[in-house]
Scaffold this motif. Structure first.
Motif, PDB file in Angstrom:
ATOM      1  N   GLN A 273      -0.102  20.824  30.319  1.00  0.00           N
ATOM      2  CA  GLN A 273      -1.362  20.493  30.955  1.00  0.00           C
ATOM      3  C   GLN A 273      -2.486  21.361  30.400  1.00  0.00           C
ATOM      4  OE1 GLN A 273      -0.907  19.826  35.418  1.00  0.00           O
ATOM      5  NE2 GLN A 273       0.961  20.901  34.910  1.00  0.00           N
ATOM      6  N   GLU A 274      -3.630  20.736  30.309  1.00  0.00           N
ATOM      7  CA  GLU A 274      -4.746  21.483  29.758  1.00  0.00           C
ATOM      8  C   GLU A 274      -5.426  22.303  30.849  1.00  0.00           C
ATOM      9  OE1 GLU A 274      -7.012  19.257  26.820  1.00  0.00           O
ATOM     10  OE2 GLU A 274      -8.792  20.296  27.538  1.00  0.00           O
TER      11      GLU A 274
ATOM     12  N   LEU B  13      -3.137  24.761  26.380  1.00  0.00           N
ATOM     13  CA  LEU B  13      -2.148  23.911  27.024  1.00  0.00           C
ATOM     14  C   LEU B  13      -1.130  24.808  27.705  1.00  0.00           C
ATOM     15  CD1 LEU B  13      -1.505  21.228  24.260  1.00  0.00           C
ATOM     16  CD2 LEU B  13      -2.868  20.989  26.332  1.00  0.00           C
TER      17      LEU B  13
ATOM     18  N   ASP C  22       2.469  25.174  30.137  1.00  0.00           N
ATOM     19  CA  ASP C  22       3.689  24.672  30.747  1.00  0.00           C
ATOM     20  C   ASP C  22       4.155  25.741  31.706  1.00  0.00           C
ATOM     21  OD1 ASP C  22       4.613  22.178  30.320  1.00  0.00           O
ATOM     22  OD2 ASP C  22       5.748  22.644  28.514  1.00  0.00           O
TER      23      ASP C  22
ATOM     24  N   LEU D 126      -2.133  22.941  38.879  1.00  0.00           N
ATOM     25  CA  LEU D 126      -1.155  22.993  37.797  1.00  0.00           C
ATOM     26  C   LEU D 126       0.221  22.710  38.382  1.00  0.00           C
ATOM     27  CD1 LEU D 126      -0.844  23.776  34.744  1.00  0.00           C
ATOM     28  CD2 LEU D 126      -0.260  26.048  35.548  1.00  0.00           C
ATOM     29  N   ARG D 127       0.850  21.660  37.874  1.00  0.00           N
ATOM     30  CA  ARG D 127       2.185  21.331  38.378  1.00  0.00           C
ATOM     31  C   ARG D 127       3.208  22.309  37.831  1.00  0.00           C
ATOM     32  NH1 ARG D 127       0.688  16.552  36.359  1.00  0.00           N
ATOM     33  NH2 ARG D 127       2.195  16.815  34.694  1.00  0.00           N
TER      34      ARG D 127
ATOM     35  N   ASP E  66       7.130  22.561  37.000  1.00  0.00           N
ATOM     36  CA  ASP E  66       8.192  21.591  36.768  1.00  0.00           C
ATOM     37  C   ASP E  66       9.569  22.104  37.183  1.00  0.00           C
ATOM     38  OD1 ASP E  66       6.409  19.750  35.876  1.00  0.00           O
ATOM     39  OD2 ASP E  66       6.579  20.337  33.778  1.00  0.00           O
TER      40      ASP E  66
END
Ligand SMILES: [Zn+2]
Length: 85
Positions: free
Chosen positions: A2-3, A14, A16, A70-71, A73
């Motif tokens: 995600q940006e 980016l 993660d 921001l997800r 994961d």
């Protein structure tokens, strides 16, 4: 990925984020040129490959993860026992 942009210098990266402790960052630009904090360290003789990340950017990431922007994961990559099906 995600940006996200650094709230301090506006540099875009980016991100993660898998867990509170695991974050991977991919710079879209040359960190030494786009981030003043990196530039200052490089100027002081620190090699950019040894600089973990801009502290302001790290804060921005933590805040984004905290407010859900921001997800993370973690749930997808690490199945929770007892919740199959
Ligand atoms: Zn920065």
């Amino acid at each position: 990925m995600q940006e996200l942009s650094c709230t301090s210098c506006g540099n875009r990266v980016l991100v993660d984020k898998y867990s509170p402790t695991h974050t991977s960052i991919q710079w879209l630009t040359d960190a030494e040129k786009s981030c003043p904090r990196f530039a200052a360290q490089v100027e002081a003789g620190v090699r950019s490959m040894w600089i973990p990340t801009c502290p302001a950017l790290r804060e921005s990431i933590d805040r984004a993860a905290g407010n859900g922007a921001l997800r993370t994961d973690a749930l997808r990559s690490e199945p929770i026992p007892g919740r199959l099906g």
